[in-house]
Every structure is written in C-alpha cells, then in structure tokens.
Design a protein around this motif. Structure first.
Motif, short mmCIF file in Angstrom:
data_model
loop_
_atom_site.label_atom_id
_atom_site.label_comp_id
_atom_site.label_asym_id
_atom_site.label_seq_id
_atom_site.Cartn_x
_atom_site.Cartn_y
_atom_site.Cartn_z
N ASN A 164 5.86 -48.54 -53.56
CA ASN A 164 5.71 -47.48 -52.55
C ASN A 164 6.65 -46.30 -52.82
O ASN A 164 6.24 -45.15 -52.72
CB ASN A 164 6.01 -48.02 -51.14
N ASN A 188 5.50 -42.56 -53.91
CA ASN A 188 5.90 -41.38 -53.13
C ASN A 188 6.56 -40.33 -54.02
O ASN A 188 6.29 -39.13 -53.88
CB ASN A 188 6.89 -41.76 -52.02
N LYS A 198 0.42 -36.06 -46.20
CA LYS A 198 -0.59 -36.07 -47.26
C LYS A 198 -2.00 -36.22 -46.68
O LYS A 198 -2.18 -36.99 -45.73
CB LYS A 198 -0.32 -37.24 -48.22
N GLY A 241 3.63 -46.43 -45.78
CA GLY A 241 4.40 -46.87 -46.95
C GLY A 241 5.87 -47.12 -46.63
O GLY A 241 6.41 -48.20 -46.91
MG MG Z 1 3.74 -43.50 -49.42
#
Ligand code: MG
Ligand code: ATP
Length: 271
Positions: free
Chosen positions: A164, A168, A218, A225
């Motif tokens: 995660n 990111n 996003k 996450g």
């Molecule tokens: Mg994420």
C-alpha cells in the motif's frame, strides 16, 4: 460538650463517608467513560458505514443510468457504443474493489504474529516487493542499518502495508522524472523504524485527513489503503506517521517494537 474521643469518631465517620462517596463517584466516572467509548465507537461505525454507502452508491447510480440507456437503445435498435459497456464494467469493478478491500480490512485487524529476525523480515519484504511486476518501472532502494534484533510480525499483513505504501508513493510520483522510492530500516533502543520516502509533490490535502476511512484525492482510489496500514500496524503494537522533510521528501515512518531475544533475556547466546 463533646470529648476528644467523640470528635475523632465524628471525623473518622465523615472521612469514611467521604471515601464511600468518592468510590461511588469514581465508579460512576468509569461507567460514563465506558458509555462514551461505546458511543464513540458507534459514531465511528456510523460515519464509516455512511461513507461506504456513499462510495458504493455513486458507481451504482452510473450503472443504473447506463444500463437504462442501453435498454432503451436496444429496444429502438440504435447503435450501442462499446464505451457504454465499459462504463458499467469499470463501475462494477470499483464496487468489487471497495468490497474486497473492506473484507481484507475486517479480516486482518488481528494479525497473527510470529517472531523473526528483523533482517530476515526486511530482506523478505525487499524480495517480495521487487517481484511485484507492476513496480518494474520504479526504482525501489531497500537500505538497512539493522544488524540484529527480533520482532513479532505477520508477514502477510506486513506485505500489504509495504504494498500500500509503495503503491501510494508510485501514484504520487506519476509524471515525475525521477521515480525512486527509498525504504530505510533503522533500530532504536526499543523499536525498529522503517521509513518509506518518495520525492513526489507531497500531500494534496491537510495531512491529518489521509488516515481517515474513505478519504482519497484519487479518481480511482478507495481511500482505505492507509486505514488498513494503520489497523495492521496497531495490531503489531506499533505506530505509523506521515510527514514532509525539507518540503522535498514525503515520508511514512513505521515503528515496530523490538522483541527481546531469549539469549538476551537469559544473558547467554544460544545462536
Ligand atoms: Mg493507497
Ligand atoms: N506518498 C504520498 N504522497 C502524497 N500523498 C499521499 C501519499 N500517500 C498517500 N497520500 C494521500 O493520502 C490519501 C489516502 O491514501 P490511501 O492509501 O488511504 O487511499 P488511496 O491511495 O487514495 O486509495 P486506495 O484505497 O486505493 O489505496 C491519498 O488519496 C493521497 O491523497
């Protein structure tokens, strides 16, 4: 007139009464605290469910409208564009992603911890992350200054945390000329630290929002996450923090408790 014995008795009586009152007040306070904690949990659950309902409602709305249009077009025998099917497929996938992420979240809140050497754990993570095909375009640099020490860790859960955080960092550096992620391990007196550093533009929001369930900047993000990372790290009795260094580097730092090895406890070296 009362003698001194009577006075002492009166004082002792008042004192006992005061102790009883204080004990009662303290018990009531504990009860109120428990009630508040339950209420806070319920409120958090309520916010969480409302967020999920909202997230799933959006793609469902698009699916409903597009399917309705397709139905109408097919009855009039108008040409049906393939994009319209794509839209349905994309939105269904998004619902599926949200649900599968949530399933992982709820089933992973209690990690099953196994003891291992930190260096073995870190090497294992480096190996697993490098073999994740989608990161082939990215430079992942794993550096460790840890010579010894054990930790209690759930490898599967920790794989998810690394994945995660790296995902990111990759997202943040999309379009950047240099796409390098540094993962640096260190050891302090009572814990290990793992720093994930990227040179992306940093947070597009107030940093305090990023650990909130369903918060995302996003278009295709679920905003779960970091919530999952935090739950897993909590389950390891560790901490996760985010910050910016010199307005140049975005850093997520994980701290995991160091476990004393048997040899250290007994003062002997059995290894
Ligand atoms: Mg994420
Ligand atoms: N390395 C980073 N640089 C800049 N912003 C970041 C970084 N990591 C996280 N963020 C911010 O934190 C938000 C929340 O991250 P989180 O991982 O929880 O959700 P997400 O990536 O948006 O969606 P997903 O659930 O698919 O992971 C992101 O949308 C982004 O705005």
């Amino acid at each position: 007139m009362k003698n001194s014995g009577d006075e002492i008795e009166t004082v002792a009586h008042s004192f006992n009464h005061m102790v009883r009152e204080l004990t009662l007040a303290q018990n009531r306070l504990i009860e109120v605290q428990k009630e508040l904690a339950t209420k806070e949990k319920m409120a958090a659950l309520g916010r969480f469910s409302a967020g999920i309902a909202h997230e799933i409602n959006n793609p469902l709305g698009t699916i409903l409208v597009t399917a309705g249009m397709l139905k109408e077009a097919s009855s009039k025998d108008t040409r049906i564009l393939p994009e319209e099917f794509d839209e349905i497929i994309e939105e269904v996938k998004r619902c599926r992603d949200i649900i599968s992420t949530l399933r992982t979240y709820t089933s992973r809140t209690q990690p099953s911890l196994t003891r291992m050497r930190f260096s073995d754990f870190f090497d294992r993570m480096a190996q697993q992350m490098r073999s994740v095909v989608e990161f082939n375009d990215w430079e992942l640099a794993f550096t460790s200054a840890v010579a010894d020490g054990d930790l209690l860790v759930d490898l599967k859960a920790m794989h998810q945390v690394f994945h995660n955080l790296i995902r990111n960092a990759c997202d943040a550096m999309t379009g950047c000329a240099v796409r390098r992620i540094d993962i640096i391990a260190g050891k302090e007196t009572d814990h290990f630290s793992i720093r994930f550093q990227d040179t992306g533009p940093g947070f597009q929001c107030l940093p305090e929002h990023i650990f909130e369930p369903l918060f995302t900047t996003k278009a295709q993000g679920t905003g779960l996450g970091l919530v999952i990372c935090q739950a897993i790290i909590d389950g390891h009795h560790g901490r996760i923090e985010a910050g910016r260094i010199d307005n140049r580097i975005t850093e997520f730092c994980i701290r995991l408790p160091l476990t004393r090895s048997d040899s250290e406890n007994s003062g002997e070296d059995h290894r």
